[in-house]
Design a protein around this motif. Structure first.
Motif, PDB file in Angstrom:
ATOM      1  N   ASN A   1     -21.952  12.158  52.234  1.00 57.97           N
ATOM      2  CA  ASN A   1     -22.769  11.565  51.181  1.00 57.97           C
ATOM      3  C   ASN A   1     -22.441  12.175  49.823  1.00 57.97           C
ATOM      4  N   HIS A   2     -22.188  13.479  49.790  1.00 54.70           N
ATOM      5  CA  HIS A   2     -21.824  14.136  48.533  1.00 54.70           C
ATOM      6  C   HIS A   2     -20.496  13.591  48.002  1.00 54.70           C
ATOM      7  N   ILE A   3     -19.506  13.464  48.864  1.00 58.37           N
ATOM      8  CA  ILE A   3     -18.214  12.921  48.432  1.00 58.37           C
ATOM      9  C   ILE A   3     -18.419  11.552  47.796  1.00 58.37           C
ATOM     10  N   LEU A   4     -19.173  10.690  48.463  1.00 64.07           N
ATOM     11  CA  LEU A   4     -19.406   9.345  47.957  1.00 64.07           C
ATOM     12  C   LEU A   4     -20.161   9.368  46.632  1.00 64.07           C
ATOM     13  N   ALA A   5     -21.216  10.161  46.541  1.00 65.63           N
ATOM     14  CA  ALA A   5     -22.007  10.213  45.303  1.00 65.63           C
ATOM     15  C   ALA A   5     -21.146  10.645  44.121  1.00 65.63           C
TER      16      ALA A   5
ATOM     17  N   GLU B   1     -26.588   6.329  58.168  1.00 67.83           N
ATOM     18  CA  GLU B   1     -25.718   5.847  59.236  1.00 67.83           C
ATOM     19  C   GLU B   1     -24.254   5.964  58.823  1.00 67.83           C
ATOM     20  N   PRO B   2     -23.410   6.539  59.675  1.00 63.66           N
ATOM     21  CA  PRO B   2     -22.006   6.710  59.308  1.00 63.66           C
ATOM     22  C   PRO B   2     -21.276   5.396  59.039  1.00 63.66           C
ATOM     23  N   GLY B   3     -21.622   4.333  59.752  1.00 63.09           N
ATOM     24  CA  GLY B   3     -20.965   3.043  59.521  1.00 63.09           C
ATOM     25  C   GLY B   3     -21.256   2.495  58.133  1.00 63.09           C
ATOM     26  N   ALA B   4     -22.505   2.598  57.709  1.00 64.98           N
ATOM     27  CA  ALA B   4     -22.871   2.142  56.364  1.00 64.98           C
ATOM     28  C   ALA B   4     -22.211   3.011  55.305  1.00 64.98           C
ATOM     29  N   LEU B   5     -22.175   4.297  55.529  1.00 63.58           N
ATOM     30  CA  LEU B   5     -21.534   5.229  54.603  1.00 63.58           C
ATOM     31  C   LEU B   5     -20.037   4.916  54.494  1.00 63.58           C
ATOM     32  N   PHE B   6     -19.402   4.659  55.621  1.00 61.19           N
ATOM     33  CA  PHE B   6     -17.980   4.307  55.651  1.00 61.19           C
ATOM     34  C   PHE B   6     -17.723   3.055  54.814  1.00 61.19           C
TER      35      PHE B   6
END
Length: 180
Positions: A49-53, A80-85
């Motif tokens: 989540n940090h990488i994405l943010a 959820e990992p799928g949503a994050l992906f």
């Protein structure tokens, strides 16, 4: 190779590395994604989540989207990992498209970065891109290490830039990276 070509290849590497890393994460047993671990962030979930943010923050700066610090501060972590992906793939594709539109002269162009308490700070596009790639590699390495303590073997993440390595990533290249 010139710097612009290198940065474009690094943007492709981000997509490829995230694709491999997330495919491993999607194979985790229940509870392993959010389990507390030793690292800078306390879990695989928190680190991804940090990488994405941070990616979304810098994409906003680079694209001059106008969100500024809110792109990071208002980020809602995904459970959820799928949503994050899926959101990470979209961010990676935006970064590739951004890099593909750049000219060599753009690398020295400055964009304003909103640093809240430190104010509006101009930064060179080339420097921002270099920072994003270093940041992402750093934290992907932490996720990679955390995977060592799970039921899933950490994937190989350093087979991207050399011609020698092309055969090792052919499956991903032919199937389309980031499609889940």
């Amino acid at each position: 190779m010139n710097l612009l070509d290198h940065l474009r290849r690094m943007a492709g590497n981000n997509l490829w590395s995230n694709d491999r890393l997330y495919r491993a994460v999607l194979s985790l047993q229940p509870g392993e994604f959010e389990a507390e671990r030793t690292s800078f962030f306390p879990s695989i979930k928190a680190t991804l989540n940090h990488i994405l943010a941070v990616d979304l923050l810098y994409l906003d700066f680079l694209e001059e989207g106008g969100l500024g610090a809110a792109a990071h501060d208002d980020f809602v972590p995904l459970d959820e990992p799928g949503a994050l992906f899926a959101v990470q793939v979209a961010a990676d594709r935006r970064l590739i498209a951004f890099c593909d539109r750049l000219s060599a002269d753009d690398l020295d162009r400055q964009v304003i970065t909103d640093r809240r308490e430190d104010g509006m700070i101009p930064e060179r596009i080339g420097d921002i891109l270099a920072h994003v790639f270093l940041h992402d590699i750093h934290h992907r390495g932490q996720v990679h290490a955390m995977l060592s303590g799970t039921s899933v073997k950490p994937p190989q993440l350093d087979e991207f830039l050399l011609y020698y390595d092309a055969k090792l990533r052919e499956r991903e290249r032919s199937s389309g990276w980031g499609s889940n």
